[in-house]
Motif scaffolding. Structure first.
Motif, PDB file in Angstrom:
ATOM      1  N   LYS A 109      -5.266   0.949 -11.606  1.00 61.96           N
ATOM      2  CA  LYS A 109      -4.165   1.163 -10.661  1.00 61.96           C
ATOM      3  C   LYS A 109      -3.603  -0.182 -10.209  1.00 61.96           C
ATOM      4  CE  LYS A 109      -5.948   5.543  -8.819  1.00 61.96           C
ATOM      5  NZ  LYS A 109      -6.358   6.277  -7.582  1.00 61.96           N
TER       6      LYS A 109
ATOM      7  N   TRP B  64      -2.715  -3.249  -7.869  1.00 60.53           N
ATOM      8  CA  TRP B  64      -3.471  -3.781  -6.741  1.00 60.53           C
ATOM      9  C   TRP B  64      -2.864  -5.095  -6.273  1.00 60.53           C
ATOM     10  CZ3 TRP B  64      -5.205  -8.580  -7.972  1.00 60.53           C
ATOM     11  CH2 TRP B  64      -5.438  -8.861  -9.322  1.00 60.53           C
TER      12      TRP B  64
ATOM     13  N   ARG C 198     -10.547  -1.835  -9.819  1.00 56.30           N
ATOM     14  CA  ARG C 198      -9.251  -1.182  -9.624  1.00 56.30           C
ATOM     15  C   ARG C 198      -8.272  -1.477 -10.759  1.00 56.30           C
ATOM     16  NH1 ARG C 198     -11.986  -2.341  -5.318  1.00 56.30           N
ATOM     17  NH2 ARG C 198     -11.926  -1.021  -3.473  1.00 56.30           N
TER      18      ARG C 198
ATOM     19  N   ARG D  98       0.836  -1.204   0.000  1.00 62.22           N
ATOM     20  CA  ARG D  98       0.000   0.000   0.000  1.00 62.22           C
ATOM     21  C   ARG D  98       0.869   1.252   0.000  1.00 62.22           C
ATOM     22  NH1 ARG D  98      -4.960   0.555   4.178  1.00 62.22           N
ATOM     23  NH2 ARG D  98      -3.296   0.669   5.741  1.00 62.22           N
ATOM     24  N   LYS D  99       1.969   1.201   0.736  1.00 59.65           N
ATOM     25  CA  LYS D  99       2.905   2.327   0.770  1.00 59.65           C
ATOM     26  C   LYS D  99       3.524   2.566  -0.603  1.00 59.65           C
ATOM     27  CE  LYS D  99       6.855   4.055   3.403  1.00 59.65           C
ATOM     28  NZ  LYS D  99       7.850   3.746   4.484  1.00 59.65           N
ATOM     29  N   ALA D 100       3.665   1.485  -1.380  1.00 56.67           N
ATOM     30  CA  ALA D 100       4.240   1.590  -2.721  1.00 56.67           C
ATOM     31  C   ALA D 100       3.202   2.002  -3.766  1.00 56.67           C
ATOM     32  CB  ALA D 100       4.865   0.259  -3.115  1.00 56.67           C
ATOM     33  N   GLY D 101       1.973   2.297  -3.330  1.00 55.58           N
ATOM     34  CA  GLY D 101       0.960   2.782  -4.247  1.00 55.58           C
ATOM     35  C   GLY D 101      -0.078   1.765  -4.667  1.00 55.58           C
ATOM     36  N   TYR D 102      -0.067   0.605  -4.060  1.00 51.77           N
ATOM     37  CA  TYR D 102      -1.023  -0.439  -4.403  1.00 51.77           C
ATOM     38  C   TYR D 102      -2.309  -0.284  -3.591  1.00 51.77           C
ATOM     39  CZ  TYR D 102       2.152  -3.260  -7.243  1.00 51.77           C
ATOM     40  OH  TYR D 102       2.959  -3.719  -8.243  1.00 51.77           O
ATOM     41  N   ARG D 103      -3.424  -0.649  -4.205  1.00 46.34           N
ATOM     42  CA  ARG D 103      -4.666  -0.823  -3.480  1.00 46.34           C
ATOM     43  C   ARG D 103      -4.691  -2.269  -3.009  1.00 46.34           C
ATOM     44  NH1 ARG D 103      -6.656   3.474  -1.636  1.00 46.34           N
ATOM     45  NH2 ARG D 103      -8.808   2.726  -1.722  1.00 46.34           N
TER      46      ARG D 103
ATOM     47  N   ALA E 187       5.844  -0.669  -9.760  1.00 41.49           N
ATOM     48  CA  ALA E 187       5.255   0.596  -9.359  1.00 41.49           C
ATOM     49  C   ALA E 187       5.977   1.771  -9.999  1.00 41.49           C
ATOM     50  CB  ALA E 187       5.287   0.740  -7.841  1.00 41.49           C
TER      51      ALA E 187
END
Length: 305
Positions: free
Chosen positions: A140, A142, A137, A72-77, A293
């Motif tokens: 983006k 995920w 999603r 999540r910190k790396a931009g994943y949902r 990412a």
């Protein structure tokens, strides 16, 4: 068979002998000797036993870095559906995670109809939840953790599939019984639906799918009497040629099926005999995520040919 043919089949994939330890190792990247979650929660010690169990961690701490938190910190949902079995109390229980955000998940699927021990054991409901998540999603990156209850007792399956396997000669109970075989078929069909959803949403090429079990099949389940004697309760799956099954440190308990599909980066139809362990997956997935990412193509290098 379809998933194996489209990716890599790991013949020597290892986990822990039971579900809580394997799930903790997967999500923390730590062996149970380090994270302390070596025992299925909650505690169920046997007071008459000659040896008492040593202490073990009964809650996955909220403050620990975990795979979904780092992704999540790396931009994943991030999302999950199905069996949790890493916390109790306000955070959740073995069936359901309630404090999803605290443990790194943006989405947690609801419980299915009835209980996870009847009907199809929520297979359709949980798979539908995962399919809905990935379709919504698709624009983006995920990550989704789908943890079916299928072969965690009580084993249950759709009646029409049970009837089919009974008609084909499978026994009513015991090893490889009709219900057990029907449950496996239903899960296989569910995985097929999931792969089809990825294909239809144009996410096939750049989505890495990893399929594995959290322990070996349950060979023989015993009742314990107050005198300390063991008596056979149920028999379900013979892991031959591997010795023993779920709950055992022998290979029947810790060596499991493991498949990986990633069409954009991994050639289909491979078999890999290099030993892999459940603790290998977190650093592997984080490496892939860090690379993907940083680019629109979501591709990463892999050591596989």
């Amino acid at each position: 068979e379809g998933l194996a043919g489209e990716g890599v089949r790991f013949t020597d994939a290892y986990v822990m002998p039971q579900c809580t330890p394997t799930r903790a190792a997967l999500l923390t990247g730590q062996h149970t000797a380090r994270n302390g979650m070596w025992h299925v929660i909650p505690w169920y010690g046997l007071p008459w036993a000659r040896m008492q169990e040593p202490a073990f961690r009964e809650q996955l701490p909220r403050e620990w870095p975990t795979l979904p938190k780092l992704l999540r910190k790396a931009g994943y949902r991030t999302g999950m559906a199905g069996k949790w079995h890493l916390t109790s109390g306000a955070d959740g229980d073995y069936v359901q995670l309630r404090a999803g955000d605290a443990h790194g998940f943006d989405f947690v699927a609801s419980r299915g109809p009835g209980t996870q021990n009847e009907g199809d054991k929520w297979v359709d409901h949980l798979t539908d939840s995962a399919i809905g998540f990935i379709r919504e999603r698709r624009e983006k990156p995920w990550f989704f953790y789908l943890a079916h209850h299928t072969l965690h007792g009580v084993v249950s399956a759709p009646p029409e599939l049970v009837k089919k396997h009974r008609a084909a000669g499978a026994p009513e109970s015991g090893m490889f019984n009709a219900t057990y075989l029907a449950a496996i078929e239903h899960l296989d069909t569910s995985m097929g639906r999931l792969m089809t959803a990825l294909d239809e949403s144009k996410q096939r090429e750049n989505t890495m799918v990893v399929f594995l079990s959290d322990n070996g099949g349950l060979d023989t389940n015993y009742n314990t009497t107050t005198s300390g004697q063991l008596e056979i309760k149920t028999q379900e799956f013979d892991n031959a040629p591997l010795r023993s099954g779920k709950g055992s440190p022998y290979e029947g308990g810790i060596r499991v099926p493991c498949l990986l599909r990633w069409p954009a980066s991994v050639k289909a139809g491979q078999t890999c005999s290099t030993p892999v362990h459940i603790t290998d997956w977190m650093p592997t997935l984080l490496k892939v995520a860090a690379a993907s990412a940083a680019s629109d193509s979501a591709k990463a290098e892999t050591t596989l040919d």
